[in-house]
Design a protein around this motif. Structure first.
Motif, PDB file in Angstrom:
ATOM      1  N   LYS A 175       0.838  -1.193   0.000  1.00  0.00           N
ATOM      2  CA  LYS A 175       0.000   0.000   0.000  1.00  0.00           C
ATOM      3  C   LYS A 175       0.875   1.245   0.000  1.00  0.00           C
ATOM      4  O   LYS A 175       2.083   1.183   0.261  1.00  0.00           O
ATOM      5  CB  LYS A 175      -0.934   0.017   1.215  1.00  0.00           C
ATOM      6  N   ILE A 176       0.233   2.364  -0.286  1.00  0.00           N
ATOM      7  CA  ILE A 176       0.902   3.663  -0.312  1.00  0.00           C
ATOM      8  C   ILE A 176       0.685   4.358   1.027  1.00  0.00           C
ATOM      9  O   ILE A 176      -0.432   4.364   1.560  1.00  0.00           O
ATOM     10  CB  ILE A 176       0.353   4.542  -1.451  1.00  0.00           C
ATOM     11  N   GLU A 177       1.756   4.928   1.551  1.00  0.00           N
ATOM     12  CA  GLU A 177       1.636   5.661   2.801  1.00  0.00           C
ATOM     13  C   GLU A 177       2.680   6.778   2.841  1.00  0.00           C
ATOM     14  O   GLU A 177       3.703   6.694   2.157  1.00  0.00           O
ATOM     15  CB  GLU A 177       1.809   4.744   4.003  1.00  0.00           C
ATOM     16  N   PRO A 178       2.423   7.834   3.604  1.00  0.00           N
ATOM     17  CA  PRO A 178       3.410   8.911   3.713  1.00  0.00           C
ATOM     18  C   PRO A 178       4.620   8.454   4.513  1.00  0.00           C
ATOM     19  O   PRO A 178       4.492   7.646   5.440  1.00  0.00           O
ATOM     20  CB  PRO A 178       2.641  10.022   4.435  1.00  0.00           C
ATOM     21  N   ARG A 179       5.780   8.980   4.149  1.00  0.00           N
ATOM     22  CA  ARG A 179       6.993   8.628   4.887  1.00  0.00           C
ATOM     23  C   ARG A 179       6.920   9.151   6.327  1.00  0.00           C
ATOM     24  O   ARG A 179       7.310   8.465   7.259  1.00  0.00           O
ATOM     25  CB  ARG A 179       8.211   9.219   4.177  1.00  0.00           C
ATOM     26  N   ASP A 180       6.431  10.397   6.467  1.00  0.00           N
ATOM     27  CA  ASP A 180       6.322  11.009   7.792  1.00  0.00           C
ATOM     28  C   ASP A 180       4.850  11.148   8.159  1.00  0.00           C
ATOM     29  O   ASP A 180       4.134  11.952   7.569  1.00  0.00           O
ATOM     30  CB  ASP A 180       7.000  12.383   7.822  1.00  0.00           C
ATOM     31  N   GLU A 181       4.417  10.350   9.125  1.00  0.00           N
ATOM     32  CA  GLU A 181       3.042  10.409   9.627  1.00  0.00           C
ATOM     33  C   GLU A 181       3.116  10.536  11.140  1.00  0.00           C
ATOM     34  O   GLU A 181       3.663   9.662  11.814  1.00  0.00           O
ATOM     35  CB  GLU A 181       2.262   9.161   9.216  1.00  0.00           C
ATOM     36  N   VAL A 182       2.580  11.626  11.677  1.00  0.00           N
ATOM     37  CA  VAL A 182       2.751  11.952  13.093  1.00  0.00           C
ATOM     38  C   VAL A 182       1.400  11.973  13.784  1.00  0.00           C
ATOM     39  O   VAL A 182       0.429  12.547  13.277  1.00  0.00           O
ATOM     40  CB  VAL A 182       3.439  13.322  13.255  1.00  0.00           C
ATOM     41  N   GLN A 183       1.358  11.356  14.946  1.00  0.00           N
ATOM     42  CA  GLN A 183       0.165  11.429  15.791  1.00  0.00           C
ATOM     43  C   GLN A 183       0.353  12.548  16.814  1.00  0.00           C
ATOM     44  O   GLN A 183       1.310  12.536  17.590  1.00  0.00           O
ATOM     45  CB  GLN A 183      -0.071  10.099  16.497  1.00  0.00           C
ATOM     46  N   ILE A 184      -0.548  13.521  16.786  1.00  0.00           N
ATOM     47  CA  ILE A 184      -0.489  14.661  17.689  1.00  0.00           C
ATOM     48  C   ILE A 184      -1.218  14.311  18.981  1.00  0.00           C
ATOM     49  O   ILE A 184      -2.392  13.940  18.957  1.00  0.00           O
ATOM     50  CB  ILE A 184      -1.121  15.914  17.045  1.00  0.00           C
ATOM     51  N   ALA A 240       0.308  14.175   8.193  1.00  0.00           N
ATOM     52  CA  ALA A 240       1.329  13.539   7.347  1.00  0.00           C
ATOM     53  C   ALA A 240       1.752  14.483   6.234  1.00  0.00           C
ATOM     54  O   ALA A 240       0.958  15.309   5.754  1.00  0.00           O
ATOM     55  CB  ALA A 240       0.797  12.245   6.753  1.00  0.00           C
ATOM     56  N   ASP A 241       2.999  14.333   5.818  1.00  0.00           N
ATOM     57  CA  ASP A 241       3.530  15.065   4.671  1.00  0.00           C
ATOM     58  C   ASP A 241       3.230  14.247   3.422  1.00  0.00           C
ATOM     59  O   ASP A 241       3.930  13.280   3.106  1.00  0.00           O
ATOM     60  CB  ASP A 241       5.040  15.269   4.833  1.00  0.00           C
ATOM     61  N   MET A 242       2.173  14.620   2.682  1.00  0.00           N
ATOM     62  CA  MET A 242       1.732  13.852   1.525  1.00  0.00           C
ATOM     63  C   MET A 242       2.545  14.136   0.264  1.00  0.00           C
ATOM     64  O   MET A 242       2.267  13.573  -0.791  1.00  0.00           O
ATOM     65  CB  MET A 242       0.245  14.130   1.256  1.00  0.00           C
ATOM     66  N   SER A 243       3.534  14.993   0.370  1.00  0.00           N
ATOM     67  CA  SER A 243       4.427  15.238  -0.780  1.00  0.00           C
ATOM     68  C   SER A 243       5.565  14.233  -0.818  1.00  0.00           C
ATOM     69  O   SER A 243       6.325  14.200  -1.787  1.00  0.00           O
ATOM     70  CB  SER A 243       4.987  16.664  -0.712  1.00  0.00           C
ATOM     71  N   ASP A 244       5.694  13.422   0.217  1.00  0.00           N
ATOM     72  CA  ASP A 244       6.769  12.426   0.283  1.00  0.00           C
ATOM     73  C   ASP A 244       6.141  11.080   0.606  1.00  0.00           C
ATOM     74  O   ASP A 244       5.940  10.730   1.768  1.00  0.00           O
ATOM     75  CB  ASP A 244       7.788  12.829   1.351  1.00  0.00           C
TER      76      ASP A 244
END
Length: 366
Positions: A54-63, A213-217
């Motif tokens: 699957k596709i996922e963002p490299r940086d995904e952060v839980q606030i 998440a940073d969806m550009s990466d």
């Protein structure tokens, strides 16, 4: 008249008997089996494998909140972009009764000590002006008064924090305002106004306020079988196909192969990651299912035939070469040595020459 009728009936019976014998004779004759044929030709072959993932963002952060309480305001929702330090939600602190009582008691005690320190200072100032006490005694009393004032302010600030989660002097650093820690897209806001939240600590992970998440990466994350992992390496190109965008393919570069396998449905597989290049005109959402086509082996300008024309027996491979087709098709069985296959055509390393005609499938089966 009856005589002619009898003759006609006998002739008809004879025709039927003869026709039956002819039909049975024709049926008893073996049918000639015809095959499709094709020539061995030079071509390029690429052997690939497909990894699912699957596709996922490299940086995904839980606030998560820095303080426990109840959500009083939610300023953002899923799908909105957010910048670093931008406020997502606000928490209203609900003080614990014992902590609140202790904070109020500390304020009262600090005020009493402060009042006494101010009285002592006033007395000391009069004595100091009359030169009845030394400089050292006066300075000690002045220091005690200053410390009492600081303790009063600290106690009041502590009470404000317990009650409101913030002090007037540190409003810009409020822990009640939940801020994003990165620039990106909000993927999920699982809380609502009125929900209770807790801060993360040693015993629990805390309540997630939002996922950003940073969806550009973006990266592809999937698994590859242990029988194929030895033939790939970091840095090779990968083609990504998405289930949601089946008419498009995206370029990617393999950048990670797990050093440890995981068992998946009884098979040992290794996790892989590939960085995807996405055009600005295309929107990809986190979690899209995807397939990664990875090149395992390539052969340039090699002799190849359809794999369906090869007969495999134990560890040997055979083809049938057309020897004569003037009246009926006559084939000769020949041992060959095969190379790589792309799933449709297979490389022939030995036993066959270019333009030789080989037998394919039966025509009746097509």
């Amino acid at each position: 008249m009856k005589k002619y009728i009898k003759i006609a009936v006998l002739v008809l019976i004879g025709i039927i008997i003869i026709g039956t014998f002819v039909f049975l004779y024709q049926k008893s004759q073996p049918e000639e089996t015809m095959y499709h044929t094709m020539k061995a030709e030079k071509t390029n072959l690429v052997q690939t494998t497909v990894a699912t993932g699957k596709i996922e963002p490299r940086d995904e952060v839980q606030i998560k909140p820095q303080i426990s309480g109840i959500i009083s305001e939610v300023y953002k929702e899923a799908g909105q972009t957010v910048k670093k330090n931008e406020v997502i939600a606000k928490v209203k602190v609900i003080p614990e009764l014992g902590t609140l009582n202790a904070a109020e008691s500390r304020v009262r005690l600090a005020e009493m000590n402060g009042k006494q320190a101010e009285t002592d200072l006033q007395r000391m100032e009069k004595l100091y002006e009359s030169k009845l006490v030394s400089n050292e005694e006066y300075e000690q009393t002045l220091l005690a008064a200053r410390q009492a004032r600081e303790e009063i302010q600290a106690a009041k600030d502590n009470l404000e924090i317990v009650k409101e989660g913030i002090t007037k002097n540190s409003a810009s650093f409020s822990s009640t305002l939940i801020r994003s820690t990165i620039n990106g897209l909000i993927l999920d806001v699982p809380i609502k106004v009125g929900n209770s939240v807790i801060m993360s600590n040693t015993f629990n992970d805390g309540t997630t306020i939002a996922t950003v998440a940073d969806m550009s990466d973006l990266i592809f994350r999937g698994n590859i079988d242990e029988t194929e992992v030895g033939r790939i390496h970091e840095g090779i190109p990968v083609k990504i196909t998405l289930g949601a965008l089946q008419d498009m393919k995206f370029d990617a570069i393999l950048e990670y192969i797990s050093p440890k396998s995981v068992e998946n449905n009884g098979a040992n597989q290794f996790e892989i990651k590939a960085a995807i290049t996405v055009p600005d005109s295309v929107t990809i959402r986190s979690g899209y299912s995807a397939n990664a086509e990875i090149e395992l082996q390539r052969a340039e300008n090699v002799l190849a035939i359809p794999e369906s024309a090869v007969e495999f027996s134990n560890d040997s491979a055979f083809v049938y070469i057309l020897k004569d087709s003037t009246t009926t098709q006559v084939f000769e069985r020949r041992l060959v040595k095969t190379g790589i296959s792309d799933g449709i055509k297979v490389e022939i390393k030995e036993g066959l020459k270019a333009n030789e005609v080989v037998r394919g499938m039966k025509k009746e089966a097509i």
